[in-house]
Scaffold this motif. Structure first.
Motif, mmCIF file in Angstrom:
data_model
loop_
_atom_site.group_PDB
_atom_site.id
_atom_site.type_symbol
_atom_site.label_atom_id
_atom_site.label_comp_id
_atom_site.label_asym_id
_atom_site.label_seq_id
_atom_site.Cartn_x
_atom_site.Cartn_y
_atom_site.Cartn_z
ATOM 1 N N VAL A 120 -11.266 -39.448 22.633
ATOM 2 C CA VAL A 120 -10.358 -40.262 21.827
ATOM 3 C C VAL A 120 -10.319 -39.752 20.389
ATOM 4 O O VAL A 120 -9.241 -39.667 19.774
ATOM 5 C CB VAL A 120 -10.779 -41.749 21.870
ATOM 6 C CG1 VAL A 120 -9.956 -42.574 20.881
ATOM 7 C CG2 VAL A 120 -10.629 -42.310 23.272
ATOM 8 N N LEU A 121 -11.472 -39.391 19.837
ATOM 9 C CA LEU A 121 -11.509 -38.866 18.479
ATOM 10 C C LEU A 121 -10.702 -37.572 18.368
ATOM 11 O O LEU A 121 -9.925 -37.369 17.424
ATOM 12 C CB LEU A 121 -12.951 -38.613 18.034
ATOM 13 C CG LEU A 121 -13.835 -39.843 17.808
ATOM 14 C CD1 LEU A 121 -15.222 -39.421 17.339
ATOM 15 C CD2 LEU A 121 -13.215 -40.796 16.790
ATOM 16 N N THR A 122 -10.870 -36.686 19.341
ATOM 17 C CA THR A 122 -10.154 -35.421 19.322
ATOM 18 C C THR A 122 -8.654 -35.642 19.472
ATOM 19 O O THR A 122 -7.844 -35.053 18.743
ATOM 20 C CB THR A 122 -10.654 -34.505 20.450
ATOM 21 O OG1 THR A 122 -12.063 -34.301 20.291
ATOM 22 C CG2 THR A 122 -9.952 -33.156 20.425
ATOM 23 N N ALA A 123 -8.279 -36.497 20.424
ATOM 24 C CA ALA A 123 -6.861 -36.780 20.642
ATOM 25 C C ALA A 123 -6.232 -37.459 19.438
ATOM 26 O O ALA A 123 -5.038 -37.275 19.156
ATOM 27 C CB ALA A 123 -6.691 -37.663 21.885
ATOM 28 N N GLY A 124 -7.015 -38.221 18.690
ATOM 29 C CA GLY A 124 -6.507 -38.911 17.515
ATOM 30 C C GLY A 124 -6.558 -38.096 16.244
ATOM 31 O O GLY A 124 -6.228 -38.617 15.173
ATOM 32 N N GLY A 125 -7.005 -36.845 16.332
ATOM 33 C CA GLY A 125 -7.024 -35.968 15.166
ATOM 34 C C GLY A 125 -8.127 -36.264 14.175
ATOM 35 O O GLY A 125 -8.020 -35.907 12.989
ATOM 36 N N GLY A 127 -11.441 -35.539 12.368
ATOM 37 C CA GLY A 127 -12.247 -34.346 12.112
ATOM 38 C C GLY A 127 -13.400 -34.650 11.175
ATOM 39 O O GLY A 127 -13.381 -35.635 10.419
ATOM 40 N N PHE A 128 -14.431 -33.813 11.228
ATOM 41 C CA PHE A 128 -15.638 -34.027 10.433
ATOM 42 C C PHE A 128 -16.003 -32.752 9.686
ATOM 43 O O PHE A 128 -15.737 -31.634 10.148
ATOM 44 C CB PHE A 128 -16.804 -34.442 11.340
ATOM 45 C CG PHE A 128 -16.567 -35.729 12.087
ATOM 46 C CD1 PHE A 128 -16.885 -36.940 11.506
ATOM 47 C CD2 PHE A 128 -15.994 -35.718 13.357
ATOM 48 C CE1 PHE A 128 -16.670 -38.123 12.194
ATOM 49 C CE2 PHE A 128 -15.776 -36.896 14.039
ATOM 50 C CZ PHE A 128 -16.104 -38.105 13.459
ATOM 51 N N SER A 129 -16.645 -32.940 8.551
ATOM 52 C CA SER A 129 -17.141 -31.807 7.769
ATOM 53 C C SER A 129 -18.447 -31.313 8.390
ATOM 54 O O SER A 129 -19.018 -31.981 9.259
ATOM 55 C CB SER A 129 -17.381 -32.252 6.326
ATOM 56 O OG SER A 129 -18.421 -33.217 6.276
ATOM 57 N N PRO A 130 -18.949 -30.133 7.951
ATOM 58 C CA PRO A 130 -20.207 -29.619 8.502
ATOM 59 C C PRO A 130 -21.385 -30.587 8.385
ATOM 60 O O PRO A 130 -22.291 -30.572 9.215
ATOM 61 C CB PRO A 130 -20.444 -28.351 7.680
ATOM 62 C CG PRO A 130 -19.077 -27.898 7.294
ATOM 63 C CD PRO A 130 -18.305 -29.153 7.041
ATOM 64 N N ASN A 131 -21.394 -31.445 7.357
ATOM 65 C CA ASN A 131 -22.508 -32.394 7.221
ATOM 66 C C ASN A 131 -22.236 -33.731 7.915
ATOM 67 O O ASN A 131 -22.994 -34.691 7.767
ATOM 68 C CB ASN A 131 -22.825 -32.639 5.741
ATOM 69 C CG ASN A 131 -21.671 -33.301 4.999
ATOM 70 O OD1 ASN A 131 -20.587 -33.490 5.560
ATOM 71 N ND2 ASN A 131 -21.896 -33.626 3.737
ATOM 72 N N GLY A 132 -21.124 -33.790 8.676
ATOM 73 C CA GLY A 132 -20.870 -34.957 9.506
ATOM 74 C C GLY A 132 -20.000 -36.026 8.898
ATOM 75 O O GLY A 132 -19.796 -37.075 9.514
ATOM 76 N N GLU A 133 -19.439 -35.789 7.713
ATOM 77 C CA GLU A 133 -18.574 -36.781 7.092
ATOM 78 C C GLU A 133 -17.177 -36.703 7.713
ATOM 79 O O GLU A 133 -16.674 -35.622 8.015
ATOM 80 C CB GLU A 133 -18.481 -36.548 5.581
ATOM 81 C CG GLU A 133 -19.809 -36.704 4.842
ATOM 82 C CD GLU A 133 -20.261 -38.149 4.762
ATOM 83 O OE1 GLU A 133 -19.436 -39.033 5.040
ATOM 84 O OE2 GLU A 133 -21.439 -38.383 4.425
ATOM 85 N N MET A 134 -16.545 -37.862 7.898
ATOM 86 C CA MET A 134 -15.190 -37.918 8.446
ATOM 87 C C MET A 134 -14.205 -37.469 7.374
ATOM 88 O O MET A 134 -14.147 -38.028 6.282
ATOM 89 C CB MET A 134 -14.882 -39.346 8.903
ATOM 90 C CG MET A 134 -13.532 -39.529 9.553
ATOM 91 S SD MET A 134 -13.332 -41.221 10.195
ATOM 92 C CE MET A 134 -11.602 -41.198 10.635
ATOM 93 N N VAL A 135 -13.396 -36.425 7.687
ATOM 94 C CA VAL A 135 -12.483 -35.853 6.692
ATOM 95 C C VAL A 135 -11.023 -35.984 7.095
ATOM 96 O O VAL A 135 -10.134 -35.754 6.268
ATOM 97 C CB VAL A 135 -12.823 -34.363 6.441
ATOM 98 C CG1 VAL A 135 -14.200 -34.228 5.790
ATOM 99 C CG2 VAL A 135 -12.756 -33.563 7.731
ATOM 100 N N SER A 136 -10.743 -36.300 8.338
ATOM 101 C CA SER A 136 -9.358 -36.456 8.775
ATOM 102 C C SER A 136 -9.284 -37.490 9.888
ATOM 103 O O SER A 136 -10.279 -37.793 10.542
ATOM 104 C CB SER A 136 -8.797 -35.119 9.276
ATOM 105 O OG SER A 136 -9.506 -34.667 10.426
ATOM 106 N N GLY A 137 -8.061 -38.005 10.086
ATOM 107 C CA GLY A 137 -7.875 -39.019 11.115
ATOM 108 C C GLY A 137 -7.997 -40.426 10.554
ATOM 109 O O GLY A 137 -8.323 -40.627 9.377
ATOM 110 N N SER A 138 -7.731 -41.403 11.393
ATOM 111 C CA SER A 138 -7.697 -42.806 10.981
ATOM 112 C C SER A 138 -8.965 -43.533 11.414
ATOM 113 O O SER A 138 -9.527 -43.256 12.480
ATOM 114 C CB SER A 138 -6.463 -43.486 11.586
ATOM 115 O OG SER A 138 -6.526 -44.880 11.407
ATOM 116 N N ILE A 139 -9.384 -44.483 10.588
ATOM 117 C CA ILE A 139 -10.522 -45.327 10.944
ATOM 118 C C ILE A 139 -10.199 -46.175 12.179
ATOM 119 O O ILE A 139 -11.087 -46.537 12.961
ATOM 120 C CB ILE A 139 -10.901 -46.245 9.749
ATOM 121 C CG1 ILE A 139 -12.191 -47.014 10.055
ATOM 122 C CG2 ILE A 139 -9.769 -47.206 9.439
ATOM 123 C CD1 ILE A 139 -13.393 -46.150 10.182
#
Length: 448
Positions: A120-125, A127-139
């Protein structure tokens, strides 16, 4: 109108058929299990961010900790399934069985839950940074992914709770309840995280709320779908309710009975059994001495109808069958006699029947003859001349005897006492026409 029928979920939720005690127990049990299960999950996560890549060791620790958390939730919910918490051997067996079944199923649910979550995360776009922070997509996508993943976990935990009861029909009920509970917990996790800024508090409350929701909704589904149950009307466990599940449900003093009637020596370890026969139910007596009574009559085997009264020892239970309305029948009186045919004939004559000579009149106006030439014994045992099926009445409670034309009441060392008027009987006490006589809580009027 939809939802206004007798058997609609809304009507059931508002009715007295809902076992709120059991719902409370299951919710609190799930809460405790989730709170305990949080600790190994917290230790295994090391405050890692969602998008970080896990090592093999971290992944293994995650699966083991998740299995422990699921096992703890399932163990506590399963152990309190009988609506009471007593550290008996049966409680321990249920606890251990619930833990291992739910822990094993959790290994499967964690794998599939993570797969759906990631998809679901992948299909919803997202994305995460190398340290695991959410950088793209909707909450919103994250919440949906969490809801679905945790719903899968909850469904298998619920199925484990259902299978741990050793009743097949509880497996889909548990799965449905766990599915809803897991989904509620998944939503609560991210909502709490947004409020408190994530971290330890969010994870603790998330696990605890998930356990509570799983326990609550498993219990709620079982209550909404139950077909038959009994409620204790009189006796030590007055107000307790028991579901009748599976092909048969035994009744007795032993801990392993689905319908446990404790604290009464007149109840045998396995006293009777209620058996399901298609859509119908029947009760079969197993006791050799005290017997089983349905609507005042001693039985060996008899079909049960909604509203039937079952007397075992000092307990009186009311049988309920969903989908039927209680027939318009006369309520069973406190007094029931299957020994003296004169009493039976009097009873069949109706509540307004007249009895020639001295008698005791119960609260409904039913007369019961008192013998003039010999002793009339009153009590719960079947060898009495007047049998009183009431939890406050002793097996051999009192007697009435005519001496020189005067009737006197004598207490037979009963537990709850015999009273003439407001005075407790400590020695043979004369009674006159119109006097109130009480055996325990069973009230009569003497007519001479």
């Amino acid at each position: 109108m939809p939802g206004s029928g007798v058997n609609s979920p809304l009507a059931i939720l508002k009715s007295d058929s809902l076992n709120r005690r059991e719902l409370t127990f299951k919710a609190l049990a799930g809460l405790v299990g989730g709170a305990i299960g949080w600790l190994p999950v917290e230790l295994a996560s090391h405050n890692a961010h969602l998008g970080q890549v896990q090592t093999t060791g971290e992944m293994l620790a995650y699966y083991i900790s998740a299995a422990f958390a699921a096992g703890a939730i399932g163990a506590f919910i399963t152990a309190v399934d009988t609506s009471h918490v007593r550290l008996t051997p049966e409680f321990k067996r249920r606890f251990i069985r619930g833990f291992w079944i739910c822990a094993v199923l959790s290994l499967v649910s964690t794998y599939f839950g993570n797969y759906v979550f990631t998809w679901v995360l992948t299909a919803g776009g997202v994305g995460f940074s190398p340290n695991g922070e959410m950088v793209s997509g909707s909450i919103v996508t994250l919440v949906i992914a969490r809801l679905l993943g945790w719903a899968i976990d909850g469904a298998l935990v619920g199925a484990g709770v259902g299978s741990a009861t050793l009743t097949m029909e509880n497996i889909p009920k548990g799965a449905l309840g766990g599915l809803v509970g897991g989904a509620v917990g998944g939503i609560g996790f991210d909502l709490l995280g947004a409020i408190v800024g994530g971290g330890l508090a969010s994870r603790f409350f998330g696990e605890a709320v998930t356990g509570l929701a799983i326990g609550l909704f498993i219990g709620l589904v079982q209550e909404l779908t139950k077909a038959a149950w009994v409620t204790v009307e009189h006796g030590r466990l007055r107000g307790r309710q028991y579901r009748i599940e599976g092909v048969r449900a035994s009744i007795g003093r032993a801990e392993e009975n689905p319908v446990g009637l404790f604290g009464d020596p007149a109840v045998q370890p396995r006293h009777a059994v209620i058996e399901r026969r298609g859509a119908d139910y029947a009760i079969r007596n197993l006791a050799l001495q005290d017997g089983t009574f349905v609507n005042g009559k001693r039985i060996e085997t008899v079909d049960l109808r909604d509203g039937d009264r079952i007397n075992i020892g000092g307990y009186e239970m009311l049988f309920h069958l969903r989908g039927t309305s209680t027939p318009a029948r006369q309520q069973a009186s406190l007094t029931v006699d299957t020994v003296n045919p004169v009493h039976v004939a009097t009873r069949l004559a109706g509540a307004n029947a007249k009895v020639e000579g001295p008698s005791l009149i119960d609260a409904s106006g039913q007369p019961y003859p008192v013998r003039s030439g010999t002793v009339t014994r009153i009590g719960r045992a079947l060898d009495n001349e007047i049998v009183v099926n009431h939890s406050s009445v002793s097996r051999h409670h009192a007697s009435i005897e005519n001496s020189n034309g005067v009737f006197a009441v004598k207490d037979l060392n009963s537990q709850n006492g015999t009273f003439v008027g407001d005075r407790r009987v400590t020695e043979p006490t004369p009674v006159s026409d119109g006097d109130g006589v009480r055996f325990g809580d069973a009230q009569f009027t003497f007519r001479g």
